[in-house]
Design a protein around this motif. Structure first.
Motif, PDB file in Angstrom:
ATOM      1  N   VAL A   1     -47.249  -4.616  21.651  1.00  0.00           N
ATOM      2  CA  VAL A   1     -46.295  -4.909  20.576  1.00  0.00           C
ATOM      3  C   VAL A   1     -46.770  -4.303  19.256  1.00  0.00           C
ATOM      4  N   LEU A  54     -41.306  -0.014  23.693  1.00  0.00           N
ATOM      5  CA  LEU A  54     -41.636  -0.496  22.352  1.00  0.00           C
ATOM      6  C   LEU A  54     -42.890   0.181  21.793  1.00  0.00           C
ATOM      7  N   THR A  55     -43.839   0.526  22.679  1.00  0.00           N
ATOM      8  CA  THR A  55     -45.065   1.157  22.183  1.00  0.00           C
ATOM      9  C   THR A  55     -44.799   2.569  21.658  1.00  0.00           C
ATOM     10  N   LEU A  98     -41.493  -3.342  27.022  1.00  0.00           N
ATOM     11  CA  LEU A  98     -42.677  -3.244  26.161  1.00  0.00           C
ATOM     12  C   LEU A  98     -43.222  -1.815  26.147  1.00  0.00           C
ATOM     13  N   ARG A 147     -39.466  -8.018  20.843  1.00  0.00           N
ATOM     14  CA  ARG A 147     -40.724  -8.208  20.112  1.00  0.00           C
ATOM     15  C   ARG A 147     -40.980  -9.696  19.832  1.00  0.00           C
TER      16      ARG A 147
END
Lengths: 343, 279
Positions: free
Chosen positions: A94, A229-230, A226, A247
């Protein structure tokens, strides 16, 4: 042959992880002040399932040793190690930073203050644990709330909010320590902050097992979004990922299970930072595999640490000290072997 | 609805009272390469984010196939519109194949693992960009040009027909820049619609069907590059005297004017957009 990162599917990996953790648990049940051979444990298991016979006196002795003394610690070690490691891996994703640990947003500082306050107020143990959990959640709420005051701050503001919140609760903890009775309460607070699985009892472990395992399972389910998201907020959004809700869900789940570990076992450092790195070396950075692998390795890591804390000396060493002593050289080894690109 | 057209009309946007875009209009149809040219601070990035649906405009509207962008669920939008960001570093060593497979997220949904078909599509995208041999290399360890190819492969794996690229040539060596421009042309020939921002007028000439010039938050010209990019317009846009020059073989190249040092300095404020807009 498939590349290292895709050799496994979650379907194929799960049984391996479960078997590894089960063997580590069996090993952990053997060791202690009175070492037990594995076949005694298996005979006891057979007898209690009604598959074999055992003299009543021996059964009672083994029941006392295995079920009442060792099993609660072993289960607590598995839950705490798995929770901290999963939360650590999720936080690293995150916050796009491999040096992040689950305490980043202040959950551990808040929980430590809650536990110390409970001890200072002389509350019954169950209430201390609830206060521990509540203050951990409150600290993260404060950190995220501070970040929310600044419009559009994103994850950097959240990290800064967490630093502020962590500092606040650390100073509150100091106030409690200062106010505590130095002969009675202060040692209790200090020992609790070093971490210990000795207070775990079966009922409590059973009650916390459900939410902790559920939290770990939900985090594992969020592994693929996720990954996106990175890569960055805009990229994740353009890949159809609802960035904010994913998140916040990950932060909430990680905070809840981290706060529960402090309720169960006090402050245990380094696990959430180092274990995800070991897991990343084994299965690569894809979170769908990384999170469950972290959970399993974290469980084994804490079982091993607890074994050392029980057997190294005649009196028990607080497990938080053991994880730090193992964690630091372990982390250096991992740094040496880790893929370059993030330092 | 197959291969819809994307159109932004009269986009207006301001940050903290400072106007960034006003009445900016732009269209992108399948089969086209459109370049967006503008000085630093002209509002290119903001316009790109609005066109991608990442930032809701304060005025005006973006439509995809006639339907307002804000009415699209994010996942459906991702099936039409792919974003290729500037080459960046990631903190974790995902393999190139894993990066490309992320393009399948909108198709599989957030929680399902990619299946056999998704893997085949990712392999095709890798092969199309000629980076199949990099599939198992960590994205953190390949060159900037290779990363750009991996990001474009991800956009192709996404299955979207419209690609929005943010300064795709930045950080690439000369050979890779030319290879990239040729790739974009051939993708357009296959029916992809391509919108890219750029700082190189020569890249516009080499690759684009249309160029849109963004100045002070407004599209001041939009059309075929050879018609639009006059000496006067480019000199005005960049605040430096520029002379488009016709080569003997008929090609046009953009060069700084040889006598530019003799221009009066007042004609060339360094950051015209910010100075004018803050007044």
């Amino acid at each position: 042959m498939l590349p290292r990162s895709e050799r496994w599917s979650l379907f194929g990996l799960s049984p391996v992880l479960i078997i590894v953790v089960a063997l580590a648990m069996l090993g952990a049940l053997c060791i202690g002040r009175y070492p037990l051979p594995v076949h005694d444990i298996l005979r006891f298991l057979g007898a209690s399932l009604g598959l074999g016979d055992m003299p009543a006196a021996e059964y009672d002795t083994l029941y006392n040793l295995i079920v009442r003394i060792r099993l609660p610690r072993v289960l607590a070690a598995v839950l705490v190690g798995a929770s901290l490691s999963t939360a650590g891996a999720a936080f690293q994703g995150v916050f796009r930073n491999p040096l992040v640990s689950p305490g980043l947003l202040g959950v551990l500082a808040g929980s430590a203050f809650g536990a110390a306050l409970g001890i200072l107020l002389g509350l019954p143990w169950a209430s201390v644990q609830i206060l521990t959990f509540a203050m951990g959640v409150a600290a993260v709420g404060l950190g995220v709330g501070i970040a929310g005051l600044f419009r559009g701050g994103g994850i950097v503001m959240m990290v800064l909010g967490g630093i502020v919140s962590g500092a606040l609760f650390t100073s509150l903890l100091s106030m409690v320590k200062y106010a505590a009775d130095p002969y009675n309460q202060l040692p209790a607070i200090v020992y609790w902050l070093m971490g210990s699985l000795a207070m775990a009892d079966l009922g409590q472990v059973g009650a916390l097992a459900v939410p902790m395992l559920l939290g770990i399972g939900l985090l594992v389910a969020l592994g693929r979004p996720l990954d996106a998201l990175t890569m960055g907020d805009d990229e994740a959004r353009s890949l159809g990922v609802p960035v904010r809700s994913i998140r916040y869900t990950i932060i909430i789940l990680s905070t809840l299970i981290s706060a529960m570990t402090v309720s169960l076992a006090g402050m245990i450092g380094w696990v959430g930072l180092i274990v995800p790195h070991i897991a990343r070396l084994l299965v690569g950075p894809g979170n769908a595999l990384l999170l469950p692998t972290s959970a399993a390795i974290g469980a084994c890591f804490l079982l091993a640490s607890d074994g050392l804390s029980r057997t190294l000396t005649t009196t028990e060493i607080p497990i938080g000290i053991v994880t730090e002593l193992i964690g630091i050289p372990g982390f250096l080894l991992v740094l040496g072997r880790a893929r370059k690109g993030w330092l | 609805m197959s291969d819809p057209t994307l159109s932004a009309s009269q986009i207006r946007h301001a940050y903290r009272g400072r106007t960034v875009l006003h009445d900016a209009s732009l269209e992108l149809a399948p089969g086209q390469v459109v370049s967006l040219l503008g000085a630093n601070g002209a509002g290119k990035s903001t316009l790109l984010r609005i066109i991608l649906g990442l930032l809701p405009p304060q005025g005006g509207e973006v439509r995809l196939g006639g339907r307002p962008l804000r009415d699209y669920p994010r996942r459906e939008l991702a099936g039409h519109l792919a974003y290729v960001p500037q080459v960046h570093a990631t903190p974790f060593p995902y393999s190139v194949r894993q990066v490309v497979l992320m393009g399948r997220l909108p198709a599989t949904g957030l929680f399902a693992a990619p299946g056999h078909q998704d893997r085949m599509i990712a392999e095709q995208a890798l092969a199309r960009l000629g980076i199949g041999h990099l599939a198992e290399r960590p994205y953190t360890e390949i060159s900037g040009g290779e990363r750009q190819m991996a990001l474009i492969a991800r956009a192709l794996a996404q299955g979207s027909r419209l690609l929005i690229l943010d300064e795709p040539a930045t950080g690439l060596d000369y050979g890779n820049q030319i290879a990239l421009l040729d790739l974009l042309r051939s993708l357009a020939a296959e029916g992809y619609g391509i919108l890219k921002t750029t700082h190189h007028p020569d890249h516009v000439l080499a690759s684009s069907d249309r160029v849109a010039i963004l100045k002070d938050g407004h599209i001041i010209a939009d059309g075929p590059p050879e018609n639009v990019m006059s000496a006067a317009l480019l000199s005005d846009l960049y605040g430096v005297a520029i002379a488009p020059t016709r080569l003997p073989d008929g090609r046009l190249v953009i060069l700084p004017a040889a006598d530019r040092a003799r221009r009066p300095p007042s004609a060339a404020p360094i950051f015209p957009s910010t100075l004018e807009l803050s007044a």
